[in-house]
Scaffold this motif. Structure first.
Motif, PDB file in Angstrom:
ATOM      1  N   ALA A  23       0.830  -1.206   0.000  1.00 25.52           N
ATOM      2  CA  ALA A  23       0.000   0.000   0.000  1.00 25.52           C
ATOM      3  C   ALA A  23       0.864   1.257   0.000  1.00 25.52           C
ATOM      4  N   MET A  24       1.930   1.267   0.801  1.00 28.35           N
ATOM      5  CA  MET A  24       2.827   2.423   0.828  1.00 28.35           C
ATOM      6  C   MET A  24       3.508   2.606  -0.522  1.00 28.35           C
ATOM      7  N   THR A  25       3.918   1.504  -1.125  1.00 29.30           N
ATOM      8  CA  THR A  25       4.628   1.578  -2.401  1.00 29.30           C
ATOM      9  C   THR A  25       3.745   2.191  -3.479  1.00 29.30           C
ATOM     10  N   LYS A  26       2.485   1.771  -3.542  1.00 27.72           N
ATOM     11  CA  LYS A  26       1.571   2.322  -4.549  1.00 27.72           C
ATOM     12  C   LYS A  26       1.364   3.823  -4.323  1.00 27.72           C
ATOM     13  N   THR A  27       1.171   4.212  -3.065  1.00 28.26           N
ATOM     14  CA  THR A  27       0.969   5.632  -2.758  1.00 28.26           C
ATOM     15  C   THR A  27       2.206   6.445  -3.114  1.00 28.26           C
ATOM     16  N   LEU A  28       3.384   5.900  -2.796  1.00 22.26           N
ATOM     17  CA  LEU A  28       4.641   6.573  -3.117  1.00 22.26           C
ATOM     18  C   LEU A  28       4.791   6.764  -4.625  1.00 22.26           C
ATOM     19  N   LEU A  29       4.549   5.716  -5.395  1.00 17.29           N
ATOM     20  CA  LEU A  29       4.723   5.808  -6.848  1.00 17.29           C
ATOM     21  C   LEU A  29       3.754   6.799  -7.464  1.00 17.29           C
ATOM     22  N   ASP A  30       2.508   6.785  -7.013  1.00 22.67           N
ATOM     23  CA  ASP A  30       1.514   7.705  -7.577  1.00 22.67           C
ATOM     24  C   ASP A  30       1.867   9.156  -7.258  1.00 22.67           C
ATOM     25  N   ALA A  31       2.196   9.432  -5.978  1.00 22.91           N
ATOM     26  CA  ALA A  31       2.516  10.801  -5.583  1.00 22.91           C
ATOM     27  C   ALA A  31       3.830  11.263  -6.203  1.00 22.91           C
ATOM     28  N   GLY A  32       4.819  10.375  -6.254  1.00 23.32           N
ATOM     29  CA  GLY A  32       6.100  10.731  -6.845  1.00 23.32           C
ATOM     30  C   GLY A  32       5.987  11.010  -8.328  1.00 23.32           C
ATOM     31  N   HIS A  33       5.191  10.206  -9.025  1.00 20.27           N
ATOM     32  CA  HIS A  33       5.002  10.413 -10.459  1.00 20.27           C
ATOM     33  C   HIS A  33       4.311  11.741 -10.728  1.00 20.27           C
ATOM     34  N   GLU A  34       3.312  12.066  -9.916  1.00 24.06           N
ATOM     35  CA  GLU A  34       2.609  13.347 -10.074  1.00 24.06           C
ATOM     36  C   GLU A  34       3.554  14.515  -9.808  1.00 24.06           C
ATOM     37  N   LEU A  35       4.395  14.400  -8.760  1.00 19.52           N
ATOM     38  CA  LEU A  35       5.354  15.465  -8.462  1.00 19.52           C
ATOM     39  C   LEU A  35       6.380  15.592  -9.577  1.00 19.52           C
ATOM     40  N   ALA A  36       6.842  14.476 -10.115  1.00 18.66           N
ATOM     41  CA  ALA A  36       7.820  14.514 -11.203  1.00 18.66           C
ATOM     42  C   ALA A  36       7.259  15.284 -12.397  1.00 18.66           C
ATOM     43  N   ARG A  37       6.021  15.030 -12.748  1.00 20.76           N
ATOM     44  CA  ARG A  37       5.404  15.747 -13.866  1.00 20.76           C
ATOM     45  C   ARG A  37       5.252  17.224 -13.543  1.00 20.76           C
ATOM     46  N   GLU A  38       4.872  17.525 -12.318  1.00 28.48           N
ATOM     47  CA  GLU A  38       4.692  18.920 -11.898  1.00 28.48           C
ATOM     48  C   GLU A  38       5.999  19.698 -11.980  1.00 28.48           C
ATOM     49  N   LEU A  39       7.127  19.041 -11.639  1.00 29.10           N
ATOM     50  CA  LEU A  39       8.436  19.706 -11.618  1.00 29.10           C
ATOM     51  C   LEU A  39       9.155  19.655 -12.961  1.00 29.10           C
ATOM     52  N   GLY A  40       8.554  19.026 -13.958  1.00 30.98           N
ATOM     53  CA  GLY A  40       9.172  18.954 -15.277  1.00 30.98           C
ATOM     54  C   GLY A  40      10.250  17.910 -15.397  1.00 30.98           C
ATOM     55  N   ALA A  41      10.207  16.880 -14.542  1.00 36.62           N
ATOM     56  CA  ALA A  41      11.198  15.800 -14.608  1.00 36.62           C
ATOM     57  C   ALA A  41      10.813  14.823 -15.709  1.00 36.62           C
ATOM     58  N   CYS A  42      11.809  14.160 -16.270  1.00 36.10           N
ATOM     59  CA  CYS A  42      11.532  13.151 -17.293  1.00 36.10           C
ATOM     60  C   CYS A  42      11.183  11.809 -16.678  1.00 36.10           C
ATOM     61  N   ALA A  43      11.483  11.642 -15.362  1.00 40.87           N
ATOM     62  CA  ALA A  43      11.233  10.345 -14.733  1.00 40.87           C
ATOM     63  C   ALA A  43      11.244  10.479 -13.222  1.00 40.87           C
ATOM     64  N   LEU A  44      10.573   9.540 -12.591  1.00 39.87           N
ATOM     65  CA  LEU A  44      10.715   9.275 -11.165  1.00 39.87           C
ATOM     66  C   LEU A  44      11.614   8.045 -11.037  1.00 39.87           C
ATOM     67  N   ALA A  45      12.656   8.108 -10.199  1.00 41.54           N
ATOM     68  CA  ALA A  45      13.584   6.989 -10.060  1.00 41.54           C
ATOM     69  C   ALA A  45      13.776   6.657  -8.585  1.00 41.54           C
ATOM     70  N   LEU A  46      13.719   5.357  -8.276  1.00 45.08           N
ATOM     71  CA  LEU A  46      13.920   4.851  -6.926  1.00 45.08           C
ATOM     72  C   LEU A  46      15.195   3.998  -6.927  1.00 45.08           C
ATOM     73  N   PRO A  47      16.321   4.538  -6.460  1.00 46.11           N
ATOM     74  CA  PRO A  47      17.587   3.789  -6.507  1.00 46.11           C
ATOM     75  C   PRO A  47      17.818   2.957  -5.253  1.00 46.11           C
ATOM     76  N   GLY A  48      18.789   2.030  -5.353  1.00 48.52           N
ATOM     77  CA  GLY A  48      19.269   1.303  -4.182  1.00 48.52           C
ATOM     78  C   GLY A  48      18.263   0.367  -3.559  1.00 48.52           C
ATOM     79  N   LEU A  49      17.405  -0.260  -4.379  1.00 47.27           N
ATOM     80  CA  LEU A  49      16.389  -1.160  -3.841  1.00 47.27           C
ATOM     81  C   LEU A  49      16.960  -2.559  -3.644  1.00 47.27           C
ATOM     82  N   ASP A  50      16.698  -3.137  -2.478  1.00 50.17           N
ATOM     83  CA  ASP A  50      17.079  -4.523  -2.282  1.00 50.17           C
ATOM     84  C   ASP A  50      16.038  -5.416  -2.961  1.00 50.17           C
ATOM     85  N   PRO A  51      16.275  -6.730  -3.043  1.00 59.89           N
ATOM     86  CA  PRO A  51      15.352  -7.587  -3.803  1.00 59.89           C
ATOM     87  C   PRO A  51      13.909  -7.511  -3.332  1.00 59.89           C
TER      88      PRO A  51
END
Length: 365
Positions: A114-142
Motif C-alpha cells: 500500500a505504501m509503495t503504490k501511494t509513493l509511486l503515484d505521488a512521486g510520479h505526479e510530483l515529477a510531472r509537476e516539476l518537469g522531470a523526465c522520470a521518477l527513479a527509486l535507486p538502491g532497492l534490495d530484492p
C-alpha cells in the motif's frame, strides 16, 4: 459503502518537520541526519527538494521519503554508472530521485504494498509537476524491488549495482577465517607487512574528522578517477560528518596520509562508503588490503557484527569474503519515451556483464 484508505502521503517543507519514522532507520542512508546533511551539499546538483511521510494505516508503518530533483547529468554517482557501462548520458532531462543514488541503499516508502503504490503515484505526479523526465527509486534490495514491480503501472525494473557485505565473526581470527582459503593467507600477509612497514590506523569520529577531510577527499577523488569517474565532493564529506556514527579510518605512515575509508557505524554494522589511496606512496600496494583488515578489526572491537564494503570493486571484495547483493533502480517515466527506456535497459545490461563473474548466473540481474 466506504472503503478505508490503506496508505496516505503528507508533504512537509523540511525533513526536520516530518514525524519520526515508526521504526529505527535500517541503515545510515535512511536517517533524518543523512537527509538533512544531503540538502546542504552542492556536488550533486539538486534543483529542488521535497519531503513526504507515507503511512500505512493498516500496519502503522510510517516512513519519510526525500524527493530530489536533479539535473539529468547532475549526479556524479549516476554518471559513474554510465561511464562504467560505456554508454552516453541516458536522461533527456531532470530526474526526480526518491533518495540520492549516492546513498548505497534506498527504498524509503516501500515497506508495504500500500505504501509503495501511494509513493509511486505521488512521486510520479510530483515529477510531472516539476518537469522531470522520470521518477527513479535507486538502491532497492530484492524485496523492495519486488514490491515496486508488483504495483500496477509502467515501471522499469533495472539492476544497477552490486553491494558487498559479510559477517565479522566474534573475534579477529573469525574475520580471517571468513575469507576464501585461496586468498586468506595472502590477505593476512599483506596486512601483517603493512603493519611492519609502518602503517598506523588513525580513527577520526564525526565532526572531529573535518581537519582530515580535504586531504582524504583528494585521495578519494583520484581513486574514483582510476576506476571510472569522480564521485565525491569535499562538501559531501564535510556535511555528512554530522551524521551519527561517522568515522574516518585513516592509514598513516609517520606524517603521510596513505589511504582511508569513510563511513558509518550504525546498528551493529560498519558501512564503508568512500575510500582513497595515495597511489604515489611507496606503501600503496599494501594499503587497501591492510586498511580493509584494520577496518574490520576495529569494527569487531567496537561491537559490530557485520560490515558493508559498499558497491562494486567486486574482485577485491570477493577475495576478502564478502557476499554480493544485487541492487535495483525502479524508473517510471513521466511520458512514453521508448528511446530513454531502451537506453536505461542497455545501461543495466552492460553493468550486468561486468557483474556476472562475481554474482553468478543463478542470481537475477
Amino acid at each position: 459503502m466506504t472503503t478505508a484508505v490503506e496508505a496516505t502521503l503528507d508533504w512537509v517543507t523540511d525533513v526536520n518537520d516530518a514525524p519520526f519514522d515508526s521504526r529505527p532507520a535500517r541503515n545510515p542512508f535512511r536517517t533524518r541526519a543523512w537527509a538533512a546533511a544531503w540538502q546542504r551539499q552542492a556536488t550533486e546538483r539538486i534543483l529542488a527538494h521535497r519531503h513526504a511521510t507515507v503511512t500505512d494505516h493498516s500496519t502503522g508503518v510510517r516512513e519519510t521519503i526525500d524527493f530530489l530533483l536533479v539535473h539529468g547529468n547532475g549526479s556524479p554517482y549516476w554518471t559513474s554508472q554510465e561511464t562504467d557501462a560505456g554508454v552516453d548520458p541516458v536522461w533527456p532531462g531532470p530526474v526526480l530521485w526518491a533518495g540520492s543514488p549516492h546513498a548505497e541503499y534506498g527504498g524509503a516508502g516501500t515497506a508495504t504494498t500500500a505504501m509503495t503504490k501511494t509513493l509511486l503515484d505521488a512521486g510520479h505526479e510530483l515529477a510531472r509537476e516539476l518537469g522531470a523526465c522520470a521518477l527513479a527509486l535507486p538502491g532497492l534490495d530484492p524485496a523492495q524491488a519486488e514490491r515496486v514491480a508488483a504495483v500496477r503501472g509502467p515501471v522499469l525494473d533495472l539492476a544497477t549495482d552490486v553491494a558487498f557485505t559479510r559477517q565479522l565473526g566474534e573475534d579477529h581470527d573469525m574475520w580471517w577465517a571468513g575469507m576464501p582459503a585461496s586468498h586468506r593467507r595472502e590477505a593476512r600477509r599483506q596486512w601483517r607487512r603493512g603493519t611492519e612497514a609502518g602503517l598506523v590506523l588513525q580513527v577520526h569520529h564525526g565532526p572531529t574528522s573535518r581537519p582530515m577531510l580535504d586531504a582524504f577527499h583528494l585521495l578519494a577523488e583520484r581513486t574514483a578517477g582510476r576506476h571510472g569517474s569522480p564521485l565525491y565532493g569535499a562538501d559531501m564529506l564535510h556535511q555528512l560528518a554530522d551524521v551519527p556514527g561517522t568515522v574516518l579510518l585513516a592509514a598513516c605512515n609517520e606524517v603521510d596520509l596513505v589511504g582511508g575509508v569513510y563511513g558509518w557505524l550504525h546498528d551493529g554494522c560498519l558501512y564503508l562508503w568512500a575510500s582513497g589511496i595515495d597511489y604515489n606512496h611507496r606503501l600503496a600496494p599494501r594499503t587497501y588490503t591492510w586498511l580493509m583488515g584494520e577496518a574490520a578489526l576495529w569494527a569487531i572491537d567496537h561491537g559490530a557484527t557485520s560490515i558493508d564494503a559498499g558497491r562494486w570493486n567486486c574482485q577485491a571484495k570477493i577475495r576478502l569474503g564478502y557476499q554480493p547483493t544485487i541492487l535495483r533502480t525502479a524508473v517510471r517515466l513521466t511520458s512514453p519515451d521508448p528511446g530513454t527506456a531502451q537506453r536505461l535497459q542497455s545501461l543495466s545490461d552492460r553493468l550486468g556483464m561486468r557483474a556476472l563473474p562475481f554474482t553468478g548466473a543463478h542470481n537475477r540481474w
